[in-house]
Design a protein around this motif. Structure first.
Motif, PDB file in Angstrom:
ATOM      1  N   GLY A  43     -51.961 -86.102  68.071  1.00 34.82           N
ATOM      2  CA  GLY A  43     -53.071 -85.657  68.897  1.00 34.82           C
ATOM      3  C   GLY A  43     -53.863 -84.531  68.312  1.00 34.82           C
ATOM      4  N   LEU A  44     -54.651 -84.807  67.324  1.00 30.69           N
ATOM      5  CA  LEU A  44     -55.478 -83.751  66.748  1.00 30.69           C
ATOM      6  C   LEU A  44     -56.926 -84.031  67.067  1.00 30.69           C
ATOM      7  CD1 LEU A  44     -53.831 -83.525  63.255  1.00 30.69           C
ATOM      8  CD2 LEU A  44     -53.866 -81.718  64.961  1.00 30.69           C
ATOM      9  N   VAL A  45     -57.598 -83.023  67.501  1.00 26.59           N
ATOM     10  CA  VAL A  45     -59.038 -83.201  67.665  1.00 26.59           C
ATOM     11  C   VAL A  45     -59.713 -81.997  67.046  1.00 26.59           C
ATOM     12  CG1 VAL A  45     -59.076 -82.157  69.951  1.00 26.59           C
ATOM     13  CG2 VAL A  45     -60.916 -83.653  69.259  1.00 26.59           C
ATOM     14  N   MET A  46     -60.764 -82.251  66.338  1.00 26.56           N
ATOM     15  CA  MET A  46     -61.459 -81.148  65.678  1.00 26.56           C
ATOM     16  C   MET A  46     -62.775 -80.888  66.372  1.00 26.56           C
ATOM     17  SD  MET A  46     -60.674 -82.336  61.838  1.00 26.56           S
ATOM     18  CE  MET A  46     -61.702 -81.113  61.048  1.00 26.56           C
ATOM     19  N   LEU A 210     -60.165 -82.402  76.436  1.00 23.22           N
ATOM     20  CA  LEU A 210     -58.959 -82.664  77.241  1.00 23.22           C
ATOM     21  C   LEU A 210     -58.783 -84.175  77.456  1.00 23.22           C
ATOM     22  CD1 LEU A 210     -56.582 -82.078  79.114  1.00 23.22           C
ATOM     23  CD2 LEU A 210     -58.222 -81.561  80.940  1.00 23.22           C
ATOM     24  N   ALA A 211     -59.887 -84.874  77.747  1.00 19.11           N
ATOM     25  CA  ALA A 211     -59.797 -86.330  77.962  1.00 19.11           C
ATOM     26  C   ALA A 211     -59.262 -87.025  76.706  1.00 19.11           C
ATOM     27  CB  ALA A 211     -61.161 -86.887  78.359  1.00 19.11           C
ATOM     28  N   HIS A 212     -59.735 -86.592  75.536  1.00 18.09           N
ATOM     29  CA  HIS A 212     -59.242 -87.139  74.260  1.00 18.09           C
ATOM     30  C   HIS A 212     -57.725 -86.938  74.158  1.00 18.09           C
ATOM     31  CE1 HIS A 212     -59.254 -87.530  69.704  1.00 18.09           C
ATOM     32  NE2 HIS A 212     -58.187 -86.751  69.878  1.00 18.09           N
ATOM     33  N   GLU A 213     -57.274 -85.737  74.462  1.00 14.66           N
ATOM     34  CA  GLU A 213     -55.825 -85.468  74.375  1.00 14.66           C
ATOM     35  C   GLU A 213     -55.058 -86.320  75.384  1.00 14.66           C
ATOM     36  OE1 GLU A 213     -55.082 -84.063  71.820  1.00 14.66           O
ATOM     37  OE2 GLU A 213     -56.903 -82.969  71.351  1.00 14.66           O
ATOM     38  N   LEU A 214     -55.640 -86.533  76.554  1.00 16.11           N
ATOM     39  CA  LEU A 214     -54.985 -87.400  77.535  1.00 16.11           C
ATOM     40  C   LEU A 214     -54.977 -88.851  77.051  1.00 16.11           C
ATOM     41  CD1 LEU A 214     -56.310 -85.789  80.844  1.00 16.11           C
ATOM     42  CD2 LEU A 214     -53.951 -85.717  79.961  1.00 16.11           C
ATOM     43  N   GLY A 215     -55.983 -89.203  76.239  1.00 17.29           N
ATOM     44  CA  GLY A 215     -55.961 -90.521  75.602  1.00 17.29           C
ATOM     45  C   GLY A 215     -54.721 -90.678  74.725  1.00 17.29           C
ATOM     46  N   LEU A 226     -66.929 -93.023  64.923  1.00 19.28           N
ATOM     47  CA  LEU A 226     -67.371 -91.764  65.544  1.00 19.28           C
ATOM     48  C   LEU A 226     -67.950 -91.959  66.937  1.00 19.28           C
ATOM     49  CD1 LEU A 226     -69.002 -90.209  62.384  1.00 19.28           C
ATOM     50  CD2 LEU A 226     -67.252 -89.082  63.767  1.00 19.28           C
ATOM     51  N   GLY A 227     -68.191 -93.199  67.333  1.00 17.14           N
ATOM     52  CA  GLY A 227     -68.710 -93.454  68.674  1.00 17.14           C
ATOM     53  C   GLY A 227     -67.611 -93.529  69.719  1.00 17.14           C
ATOM     54  N   GLU A 228     -66.374 -93.527  69.276  1.00 18.02           N
ATOM     55  CA  GLU A 228     -65.253 -93.558  70.222  1.00 18.02           C
ATOM     56  C   GLU A 228     -64.748 -92.129  70.422  1.00 18.02           C
ATOM     57  OE1 GLU A 228     -64.594 -96.306  71.675  1.00 18.02           O
ATOM     58  OE2 GLU A 228     -65.357 -97.849  70.312  1.00 18.02           O
ATOM     59  N   LEU A 229     -64.327 -91.832  71.637  1.00 18.38           N
ATOM     60  CA  LEU A 229     -63.789 -90.493  71.910  1.00 18.38           C
ATOM     61  C   LEU A 229     -62.482 -90.274  71.160  1.00 18.38           C
ATOM     62  CD1 LEU A 229     -64.279 -87.883  73.513  1.00 18.38           C
ATOM     63  CD2 LEU A 229     -63.021 -88.896  75.420  1.00 18.38           C
ATOM     64  N   MET A 230     -61.797 -91.357  70.782  1.00 17.44           N
ATOM     65  CA  MET A 230     -60.532 -91.211  70.071  1.00 17.44           C
ATOM     66  C   MET A 230     -60.716 -91.028  68.570  1.00 17.44           C
ATOM     67  SD  MET A 230     -58.596 -90.806  72.537  1.00 17.44           S
ATOM     68  CE  MET A 230     -57.158 -90.438  71.542  1.00 17.44           C
ATOM     69  N   ASN A 231     -61.952 -90.793  68.106  1.00 17.27           N
ATOM     70  CA  ASN A 231     -62.103 -90.304  66.739  1.00 17.27           C
ATOM     71  C   ASN A 231     -61.427 -88.940  66.666  1.00 17.27           C
ATOM     72  OD1 ASN A 231     -63.687 -88.709  64.504  1.00 17.27           O
ATOM     73  ND2 ASN A 231     -64.076 -90.875  64.128  1.00 17.27           N
ATOM     74  N   ALA A 232     -60.913 -88.607  65.483  1.00 15.03           N
ATOM     75  CA  ALA A 232     -60.180 -87.340  65.354  1.00 15.03           C
ATOM     76  C   ALA A 232     -61.078 -86.123  65.530  1.00 15.03           C
ATOM     77  CB  ALA A 232     -59.472 -87.275  64.009  1.00 15.03           C
ATOM     78  N   GLU A 233     -62.372 -86.340  65.398  1.00 14.57           N
ATOM     79  CA  GLU A 233     -63.280 -85.206  65.545  1.00 14.57           C
ATOM     80  C   GLU A 233     -64.106 -85.355  66.805  1.00 14.57           C
ATOM     81  OE1 GLU A 233     -65.445 -83.889  62.039  1.00 14.57           O
ATOM     82  OE2 GLU A 233     -64.292 -85.336  60.888  1.00 14.57           O
ATOM     83  N   TYR A 234     -64.254 -84.248  67.501  1.00 17.77           N
ATOM     84  CA  TYR A 234     -65.167 -84.257  68.634  1.00 17.77           C
ATOM     85  C   TYR A 234     -66.535 -83.865  68.122  1.00 17.77           C
ATOM     86  CZ  TYR A 234     -67.537 -83.547  72.926  1.00 17.77           C
ATOM     87  OH  TYR A 234     -68.464 -83.657  73.934  1.00 17.77           O
ATOM     88  N   VAL A 235     -67.438 -84.823  68.117  1.00 16.20           N
ATOM     89  CA  VAL A 235     -68.763 -84.583  67.538  1.00 16.20           C
ATOM     90  C   VAL A 235     -69.840 -84.801  68.600  1.00 16.20           C
ATOM     91  CG1 VAL A 235     -68.155 -85.056  65.146  1.00 16.20           C
ATOM     92  CG2 VAL A 235     -68.714 -86.955  66.658  1.00 16.20           C
ATOM     93  N   GLY A 239     -68.191 -89.478  76.230  1.00 16.89           N
ATOM     94  CA  GLY A 239     -67.150 -90.064  77.073  1.00 16.89           C
ATOM     95  C   GLY A 239     -66.374 -91.086  76.269  1.00 16.89           C
ATOM     96  N   PHE A 240     -65.470 -91.797  76.923  1.00 18.11           N
ATOM     97  CA  PHE A 240     -64.719 -92.844  76.235  1.00 18.11           C
ATOM     98  C   PHE A 240     -65.668 -93.975  75.863  1.00 18.11           C
ATOM     99  CE2 PHE A 240     -61.138 -90.789  78.471  1.00 18.11           C
ATOM    100  CZ  PHE A 240     -60.247 -90.676  77.409  1.00 18.11           C
ATOM    101  N   GLY A 241     -65.515 -94.516  74.665  1.00 23.88           N
ATOM    102  CA  GLY A 241     -66.349 -95.604  74.177  1.00 23.88           C
ATOM    103  C   GLY A 241     -65.731 -96.954  74.514  1.00 23.88           C
ATOM    104  N   PRO A 242     -66.410 -98.035  74.101  1.00 23.93           N
ATOM    105  CA  PRO A 242     -65.922 -99.377  74.454  1.00 23.93           C
ATOM    106  C   PRO A 242     -64.551 -99.692  73.860  1.00 23.93           C
ATOM    107  CG  PRO A 242     -67.792 -99.495  72.924  1.00 23.93           C
ATOM    108  CD  PRO A 242     -67.686 -98.073  73.372  1.00 23.93           C
TER     109      PRO A 242
END
Ligand SMILES: [Zn+2]
Length: 257
Positions: A43-46, A210-215, A226-235, A239-242
């Motif tokens: 669970g890493l998000v940048m 927080l939503a990413h981490e809950l993912g 990069l269009g998905e929230l579960m990319n490692a970077e928050y850019v 919201g959550f992508g398809p």
């Protein structure tokens, strides 16, 4: 720094083998903390990379226009290829330790949990605040696993938060009536990163990280898109992508225990 994070991500993707994860409960020992740490490393998000190159920025814009290419990945899968997830017939209980949190932490929690709940269909149940901050030895006892803990800390206490990492998240599997399921989880958000977002008045990013981490807690791993929230970077994903949603749907489709 980035190379280091990528290396951590790779280590996380390798993850605990299911055999190991599925091993029956044991007493506190070197194995369980290791498992949890491996889970957390997934669970890493940048935060925004201030040095984002023009190429990367264009790539981001392209992806955001397309709003994700529908990719998703799971933190742990069984040999049959099924993901490991939570029992969707029961609520996922969580507690919050607000020490070190921004002043408006309740709004951050409300928005982040709502985003994860709406996208996944899982029922998250708030069990109140907690003073717990045991981040490395949350031993899964499947007869009464502890609730998911959401907390804030600095890299002095949680070294995985060093650098630009804004949060970590993951879950611990246990065997429930013969099935391997997640039984508890942990999200730790970086105090300094959240202070910076708070001082900018940027509450949405706090909620979505927080939503990413809950993912991750629900069972999703990082994807390159990069269009998905579960990319490692928050850019700046909104919201959550398809792909995130499709992965969450598969996790919700798993049979109840
Ligand atoms: Zn992540």
């Amino acid at each position: 720094m980035r190379r280091q994070l990528r290396a951590l991500d790779r280590a996380a993707t390798a993850g605990p083998s299911l055999q190991r994860a599925a091993r029956p409960r044991r007493r506190v020992g070197p194995v369980l903390p290791g498992l949890l740490i491996s889970g957390i490393l997934a669970g890493l998000v940048m935060l925004h990379d201030p040095g984002m190159t023009g190429y990367r920025f264009r790539q981001l814009v392209d992806h955001l226009k397309g709003n994700g290419d529908g990719s998703y990945a799971f933190v742990v899968t069984t040999p049959d290829g099924d993901p490991v997830g939570w029992d969707h017939c029961k609520p996922i209980h969580y507690v919050v330790n607000p020490a070190g949190a921004p002043e408006a932490w309740e709004e951050v929690i409300r928005g982040g949990v709502a985003a994860a709940a709406d996208a996944s269909g899982f029922d998250f149940q708030y069990d109140g605040t907690s003073i717990e901050r045991t981040f490395d030895q949350r031993v899964p006892d499947s007869s009464k696993p502890p609730p998911v803990l959401i907390a804030w800390a600095g890299s002095d206490e949680v070294p995985d938060l060093k650098g630009t990492t804004a949060g970590i998240g993951g879950s611990t599997p246990g065997r429930v009536r013969g099935r391997v399921q997640f039984v508890t989880g942990l999200v730790v958000l970086d105090t300094n990163a959240y202070d910076r977002m708070e001082s900018r008045g940027d509450q949405r990013s706090q909620q979505l990280i927080l939503a990413h981490e809950l993912g991750h807690v629900l069972g999703l791993d990082h994807v390159d898109d990069l269009g998905e929230l579960m990319n490692a970077e928050y850019v700046g994903q909104d919201g959550f992508g398809p792909g995130d949603r499709e992965g969450l749907e598969r996790l919700h489709d798993l049979p109840c225990s």
